[in-house]
Design a protein around this motif. Structure first.
Motif, PDB file in Angstrom:
ATOM      1  N   ALA A   1       0.827  -1.207   0.000  1.00  0.00           N
ATOM      2  CA  ALA A   1       0.000   0.000   0.000  1.00  0.00           C
ATOM      3  C   ALA A   1       0.861   1.257   0.000  1.00  0.00           C
ATOM      4  CB  ALA A   1      -0.926  -0.008   1.219  1.00  0.00           C
ATOM      5  N   ALA A   2       1.946   1.232   0.765  1.00  0.00           N
ATOM      6  CA  ALA A   2       2.841   2.391   0.827  1.00  0.00           C
ATOM      7  C   ALA A   2       3.504   2.644  -0.520  1.00  0.00           C
ATOM      8  CB  ALA A   2       3.904   2.176   1.911  1.00  0.00           C
ATOM      9  N   LEU A   3       3.833   1.587  -1.244  1.00  0.00           N
ATOM     10  CA  LEU A   3       4.444   1.738  -2.567  1.00  0.00           C
ATOM     11  C   LEU A   3       3.474   2.423  -3.525  1.00  0.00           C
ATOM     12  CD1 LEU A   3       6.833   1.166  -4.444  1.00  0.00           C
ATOM     13  CD2 LEU A   3       5.837  -1.097  -4.878  1.00  0.00           C
ATOM     14  N   ALA A   4       2.200   2.079  -3.425  1.00  0.00           N
ATOM     15  CA  ALA A   4       1.186   2.691  -4.287  1.00  0.00           C
ATOM     16  C   ALA A   4       0.970   4.164  -3.949  1.00  0.00           C
ATOM     17  CB  ALA A   4      -0.128   1.932  -4.161  1.00  0.00           C
ATOM     18  N   GLU A   5       1.326   4.563  -2.737  1.00  0.00           N
ATOM     19  CA  GLU A   5       1.125   5.948  -2.291  1.00  0.00           C
ATOM     20  C   GLU A   5       2.461   6.668  -2.076  1.00  0.00           C
ATOM     21  OE1 GLU A   5      -1.681   7.381  -2.127  1.00  0.00           O
ATOM     22  OE2 GLU A   5      -3.181   5.786  -2.038  1.00  0.00           O
ATOM     23  N   LEU A   6       3.517   6.183  -2.732  1.00  0.00           N
ATOM     24  CA  LEU A   6       4.856   6.666  -2.410  1.00  0.00           C
ATOM     25  C   LEU A   6       5.042   8.153  -2.677  1.00  0.00           C
ATOM     26  CD1 LEU A   6       7.429   5.693  -1.176  1.00  0.00           C
ATOM     27  CD2 LEU A   6       8.212   4.908  -3.405  1.00  0.00           C
TER      28      LEU A   6
ATOM     29  N   PHE B   1      16.568  -2.082 -13.523  1.00  0.00           N
ATOM     30  CA  PHE B   1      16.424  -1.113 -12.443  1.00  0.00           C
ATOM     31  C   PHE B   1      15.625   0.102 -12.929  1.00  0.00           C
ATOM     32  CE2 PHE B   1      19.042   1.310  -8.995  1.00  0.00           C
ATOM     33  CZ  PHE B   1      17.912   1.358  -8.185  1.00  0.00           C
ATOM     34  N   TRP B   2      15.926   0.564 -14.139  1.00  0.00           N
ATOM     35  CA  TRP B   2      15.177   1.693 -14.730  1.00  0.00           C
ATOM     36  C   TRP B   2      13.684   1.363 -14.815  1.00  0.00           C
ATOM     37  CZ3 TRP B   2      15.856   6.665 -16.723  1.00  0.00           C
ATOM     38  CH2 TRP B   2      14.812   7.139 -17.543  1.00  0.00           C
ATOM     39  N   LYS B   3      13.358   0.166 -15.295  1.00  0.00           N
ATOM     40  CA  LYS B   3      11.961  -0.234 -15.446  1.00  0.00           C
ATOM     41  C   LYS B   3      11.253  -0.267 -14.095  1.00  0.00           C
ATOM     42  CE  LYS B   3      12.572  -2.878 -19.716  1.00  0.00           C
ATOM     43  NZ  LYS B   3      12.524  -4.239 -20.347  1.00  0.00           N
ATOM     44  N   LEU B   4      11.965  -0.698 -13.064  1.00  0.00           N
ATOM     45  CA  LEU B   4      11.395  -0.702 -11.718  1.00  0.00           C
ATOM     46  C   LEU B   4      11.090   0.718 -11.252  1.00  0.00           C
ATOM     47  CD1 LEU B   4      10.697  -2.114  -9.016  1.00  0.00           C
ATOM     48  CD2 LEU B   4      13.114  -1.855  -8.394  1.00  0.00           C
ATOM     49  N   LEU B   5      12.032   1.634 -11.448  1.00  0.00           N
ATOM     50  CA  LEU B   5      11.837   3.024 -11.044  1.00  0.00           C
ATOM     51  C   LEU B   5      10.725   3.682 -11.852  1.00  0.00           C
ATOM     52  CD1 LEU B   5      15.574   4.144 -10.724  1.00  0.00           C
ATOM     53  CD2 LEU B   5      14.047   3.397  -8.888  1.00  0.00           C
ATOM     54  N   GLU B   6      10.654   3.331 -13.127  1.00  0.00           N
ATOM     55  CA  GLU B   6       9.628   3.897 -14.001  1.00  0.00           C
ATOM     56  C   GLU B   6       8.231   3.430 -13.581  1.00  0.00           C
ATOM     57  OE1 GLU B   6       9.472   4.601 -18.768  1.00  0.00           O
ATOM     58  OE2 GLU B   6       9.730   2.528 -18.119  1.00  0.00           O
ATOM     59  N   LYS B   7       8.132   2.205 -13.126  1.00  0.00           N
ATOM     60  CA  LYS B   7       6.856   1.627 -12.728  1.00  0.00           C
ATOM     61  C   LYS B   7       6.314   2.263 -11.454  1.00  0.00           C
ATOM     62  CE  LYS B   7       4.770  -2.865 -11.630  1.00  0.00           C
ATOM     63  NZ  LYS B   7       5.041  -4.334 -11.475  1.00  0.00           N
ATOM     64  N   HIS B   8       7.209   2.734 -10.581  1.00  0.00           N
ATOM     65  CA  HIS B   8       6.790   3.241  -9.270  1.00  0.00           C
ATOM     66  C   HIS B   8       7.297   4.677  -9.066  1.00  0.00           C
ATOM     67  CE1 HIS B   8       5.476  -0.782  -8.253  1.00  0.00           C
ATOM     68  NE2 HIS B   8       6.668  -1.263  -8.518  1.00  0.00           N
ATOM     69  N   PRO B   9       6.522   5.668  -9.485  1.00  0.00           N
ATOM     70  CA  PRO B   9       6.919   7.065  -9.270  1.00  0.00           C
ATOM     71  C   PRO B   9       7.192   7.338  -7.787  1.00  0.00           C
ATOM     72  CG  PRO B   9       5.014   6.934 -10.724  1.00  0.00           C
ATOM     73  CD  PRO B   9       5.223   5.548 -10.189  1.00  0.00           C
ATOM     74  N   GLY B  10       8.279   8.048  -7.552  1.00  0.00           N
ATOM     75  CA  GLY B  10       8.649   8.348  -6.177  1.00  0.00           C
ATOM     76  C   GLY B  10       9.697   7.400  -5.624  1.00  0.00           C
TER      77      GLY B  10
END
Length: 220
Positions: free
Chosen positions: A26-31, A92-101
Motif C-alpha cells: 500500500a505504501a508503494l502505491a502511495e509513495l 532497475f530503470w523499469k522498476l523506477l519507471e513503474k513506481h513514481p517516487g
C-alpha cells in the motif's frame, strides 16, 4: 503481485488484518506524497492499527522500498559481465519507471535498508566469478545504481511543468542555447530525448572504464 484484501470475513468492529508486507504494498502505491493517512485509507484501517506495525513515516518509505525490490524480477547472472550489468541497469530503470517516487525514496533512504543491501550485494557477488575484485564489484554496482537513479530523477523533472507554461525539458533546452556551438547540438539532442537513451550511453561509458581497468590489471 499479491493483492491486499482487508475486507473479507471480518466481524463487526474487528480490526482489519494487515501485515508489514501488505503495508509495504500500500505504501508503494502511495509513495509520491506518502503519509500514514493515505496508506491507512488504502488499507481500509485506522491509523492506530497501522501504527501497531510501523514507527513513523520513514518506516513506511522503507517498507515501500523493500516491497518494490522483493516483487521485482531481476535479471539472472550472465557469463558476459557487460551484458549482465547492462541488463541490471535496464531492469532497475523499469522498476523506477513503474513506481513514481521510488527513485527519490532510494536516494534519500538512510540508513540503507537490508533489502537494498541484499539486492546490490547479489549483483556484486555475481561479478566476483567474472574476475572482479571485491572493490571493483562494489564500485561497479554502486556507480550503475546511482547513474540509473539520477537518470530517472532527471526524466521525471524534465517532464514536469515549467514556469512558462511549457515543460522543464523545453526550458532546459532553451537555457543551453548559449552553449559553445561545438557542444550545443549534442546538448540539444540529449535534452530532447528520453533520459533512458542517455542512461544507456552512460552505462556504456561506465562499462568501458571498467573493462579498461580489468584489462590493465590482467596485463600487470
Amino acid at each position: 503481485m499479491p493483492q491486499v484484501n482487508t475486507s473479507t470475513k471480518r466481524g463487526a468492529g474487528r480490526p482489519a488484518l494487515i501485515s508489514r508486507a501488505s503495508i509495504g504494498e500500500a505504501a508503494l502505491a502511495e509513495l509520491e506524497g506518502i503519509s500514514s493517512t493515505k496508506v491507512a485509507k488504502r488499507l481500509g484501517v485506522a491509523q492506530s492499527s497501522l501504527y501497531r506495525h510501523i514507527t513513523d513515516r520513514a518506516d513506511l518509505i522503507r517498507l515501500a522500498v523493500d516491497y518494490a525490490l522483493d516483487s521485482h524480477e531481476w535479471p539472472p547472472p550472465h557469463d558476459d559481465w557487460r551484458q549482465y550489468l547492462t541488463e541490471y541497469a535496464i531492469s532497475f530503470w523499469k522498476l523506477l519507471e513503474k513506481h513514481p517516487g521510488l527513485s527519490d525514496a532510494l536516494r534519500m533512504l538512510q540508513p540503507t535498508s537490508q533489502r537494498v543491501i541484499d539486492v546490490l550485494s547479489k549483483v556484486a557477488i555475481d561479478l566476483l566469478s567474472s574476475g572482479f575484485t571485491a572493490e571493483e564489484a562494489n564500485m561497479a554496482v554502486d556507480m550503475l545504481s546511482h547513474v540509473t537513479i539520477n537518470a530517472m530523477i532527471s526524466e521525471q523533472v524534465f517532464n514536469s511543468p515549467g514556469r512558462r507554461g511549457t515543460t522543464v525539458r523545453q526550458e532546459a533546452r532553451d537555457a543551453w542555447l548559449t552553449q559553445d556551438q561545438r557542444l550545443a547540438e549534442h546538448t540539444r539532442q540529449t535534452l530532447e530525448q528520453s533520459m533512458f537513451l542517455n542512461l544507456q550511453k552512460r552505462v556504456d561509458l561506465v562499462l568501458d572504464g571498467l573493462e579498461m581497468k580489468l584489462l590493465r590489471r590482467a596485463q600487470q
